[in-house]
Design a protein around this motif. Sequence first.
Motif, PDB file in Angstrom:
ATOM      1  N   VAL A 274       0.705  -1.228  -0.113  1.00  0.00           N
ATOM      2  CA  VAL A 274      -0.250   0.041  -0.115  1.00  0.00           C
ATOM      3  C   VAL A 274       0.495   1.658   0.416  1.00  0.00           C
ATOM      4  CG1 VAL A 274      -1.936  -1.265   0.952  1.00  0.00           C
ATOM      5  CG2 VAL A 274      -0.089   0.171   2.535  1.00  0.00           C
ATOM      6  N   ASN A 275       2.076   1.074  -0.011  1.00  0.00           N
ATOM      7  CA  ASN A 275       2.890   2.620  -0.113  1.00  0.00           C
ATOM      8  C   ASN A 275       2.651   3.278   1.145  1.00  0.00           C
ATOM      9  OD1 ASN A 275       5.707   2.967  -0.537  1.00  0.00           O
ATOM     10  ND2 ASN A 275       4.805   3.702  -2.234  1.00  0.00           N
ATOM     11  N   ILE A 276       1.731   3.141   1.705  1.00  0.00           N
ATOM     12  CA  ILE A 276       1.319   4.514   3.032  1.00  0.00           C
ATOM     13  C   ILE A 276       2.690   4.312   4.440  1.00  0.00           C
ATOM     14  CG2 ILE A 276      -0.190   5.107   4.703  1.00  0.00           C
ATOM     15  CD1 ILE A 276      -1.950   3.713   2.749  1.00  0.00           C
ATOM     16  N   PRO A 277       3.426   5.694   4.767  1.00  0.00           N
ATOM     17  CA  PRO A 277       4.003   6.216   5.419  1.00  0.00           C
ATOM     18  C   PRO A 277       3.239   5.503   6.783  1.00  0.00           C
ATOM     19  CG  PRO A 277       3.814   8.270   4.261  1.00  0.00           C
ATOM     20  CD  PRO A 277       2.714   7.206   3.792  1.00  0.00           C
ATOM     21  N   THR A 278       4.942   5.216   7.567  1.00  0.00           N
ATOM     22  CA  THR A 278       3.980   3.768   8.484  1.00  0.00           C
ATOM     23  C   THR A 278       5.461   4.071  10.046  1.00  0.00           C
ATOM     24  OG1 THR A 278       3.186   2.619   7.243  1.00  0.00           O
ATOM     25  CG2 THR A 278       3.670   1.328   9.560  1.00  0.00           C
ATOM     26  N   VAL A 279       4.277   3.936  11.411  1.00  0.00           N
ATOM     27  CA  VAL A 279       5.893   4.662  12.487  1.00  0.00           C
ATOM     28  C   VAL A 279       5.185   3.423  13.183  1.00  0.00           C
ATOM     29  CG1 VAL A 279       6.488   5.654  14.059  1.00  0.00           C
ATOM     30  CG2 VAL A 279       5.937   7.486  12.178  1.00  0.00           C
ATOM     31  N   GLU A 280       6.687   2.623  13.687  1.00  0.00           N
ATOM     32  CA  GLU A 280       6.201   1.946  14.442  1.00  0.00           C
ATOM     33  C   GLU A 280       5.965   1.914  15.904  1.00  0.00           C
ATOM     34  OE1 GLU A 280       9.250  -1.330  12.724  1.00  0.00           O
ATOM     35  OE2 GLU A 280       8.890  -2.811  14.538  1.00  0.00           O
ATOM     36  N   VAL A 281       5.805   1.411  16.930  1.00  0.00           N
ATOM     37  CA  VAL A 281       5.530   1.606  18.556  1.00  0.00           C
ATOM     38  C   VAL A 281       5.869   0.142  18.393  1.00  0.00           C
ATOM     39  CG1 VAL A 281       4.028   2.881  20.236  1.00  0.00           C
ATOM     40  CG2 VAL A 281       3.895   3.688  17.981  1.00  0.00           C
ATOM     41  N   HIS A 282       6.144   0.073  20.066  1.00  0.00           N
ATOM     42  CA  HIS A 282       6.039  -1.411  21.465  1.00  0.00           C
ATOM     43  C   HIS A 282       6.024  -0.766  22.498  1.00  0.00           C
ATOM     44  CE1 HIS A 282       6.872  -4.064  17.832  1.00  0.00           C
ATOM     45  NE2 HIS A 282       7.729  -3.215  17.477  1.00  0.00           N
ATOM     46  N   ILE A 283       5.548  -0.420  23.324  1.00  0.00           N
ATOM     47  CA  ILE A 283       5.283  -0.054  24.201  1.00  0.00           C
ATOM     48  C   ILE A 283       6.429  -0.569  25.119  1.00  0.00           C
ATOM     49  CG2 ILE A 283       3.639  -0.673  26.966  1.00  0.00           C
ATOM     50  CD1 ILE A 283       1.738  -1.666  24.771  1.00  0.00           C
ATOM     51  N   SER A 284       6.883  -1.497  24.972  1.00  0.00           N
ATOM     52  CA  SER A 284       8.314  -1.993  26.161  1.00  0.00           C
ATOM     53  C   SER A 284       9.255  -2.061  25.023  1.00  0.00           C
ATOM     54  CB  SER A 284       8.255  -3.800  26.198  1.00  0.00           C
ATOM     55  OG  SER A 284       8.430  -4.795  25.467  1.00  0.00           O
ATOM     56  N   LYS A 285      10.311  -1.813  25.851  1.00  0.00           N
ATOM     57  CA  LYS A 285      12.026  -1.253  25.467  1.00  0.00           C
ATOM     58  C   LYS A 285      11.920  -2.904  24.719  1.00  0.00           C
ATOM     59  CE  LYS A 285      15.310   1.367  25.595  1.00  0.00           C
ATOM     60  NZ  LYS A 285      15.608   2.470  24.891  1.00  0.00           N
ATOM     61  N   VAL A 286      11.224  -3.405  23.177  1.00  0.00           N
ATOM     62  CA  VAL A 286      12.699  -4.378  22.621  1.00  0.00           C
ATOM     63  C   VAL A 286      13.477  -5.320  23.003  1.00  0.00           C
ATOM     64  CG1 VAL A 286      11.272  -5.611  21.279  1.00  0.00           C
ATOM     65  CG2 VAL A 286       9.710  -4.009  21.619  1.00  0.00           C
TER      66      VAL A 286
END
Length: 146
Positions: free
Chosen positions: A91-103
């Motif tokens: 889909v080529n949509i700008p994406t930001v990733e989140v993780h609640i913990s410090k993976v």
Amino acid sequence: MKILVINGPNINMLGIREVNIYGRDTYENLLNLIDKVAAEENIEIEEFQSNHEGDIVDKIQSVYKKVDGIVINPAAYTHTSVAILDSLKAVNIPTVEVHISKVSEREDFRQVNFIRNYSLKFFEGYGIEGYTKAIIYLKNYLKEQK
Ligand code: DQA
């Protein structure tokens, strides 16, 4: 501006699951926080959570040309899912990733991250506040692109 926030498996169990790692905020608290940020930042936000990989792929495909950006916490699928990575690329949509913990400071098996091959930016270890950071980062990025 429209942003889709996607949460993967077990994020609906926030506040119940491993509170020493993920904290006591519930999924409802998270949705309320996202709604507050949406109102303050004047962004239309859609929220989606699923425990099923294919449903997440279907959701990503369904927003092709319909949203400006995606914030995603793929949860455990971060470490396993080529399918979710490929759907984001499709889909080529700008994406930001989140993780609640410090993976990055957790088990070795969590150091494999497929989604990072596509995501613009990665926020980890801020608890549910990481979503606020991700949404604001994405908003500013999208504004710069226009
Ligand atoms: C997570 C980290 C993942 O490794 C884990 O499988 C999750 C949540 C996080 O938000 O810290 O379910 O994405």
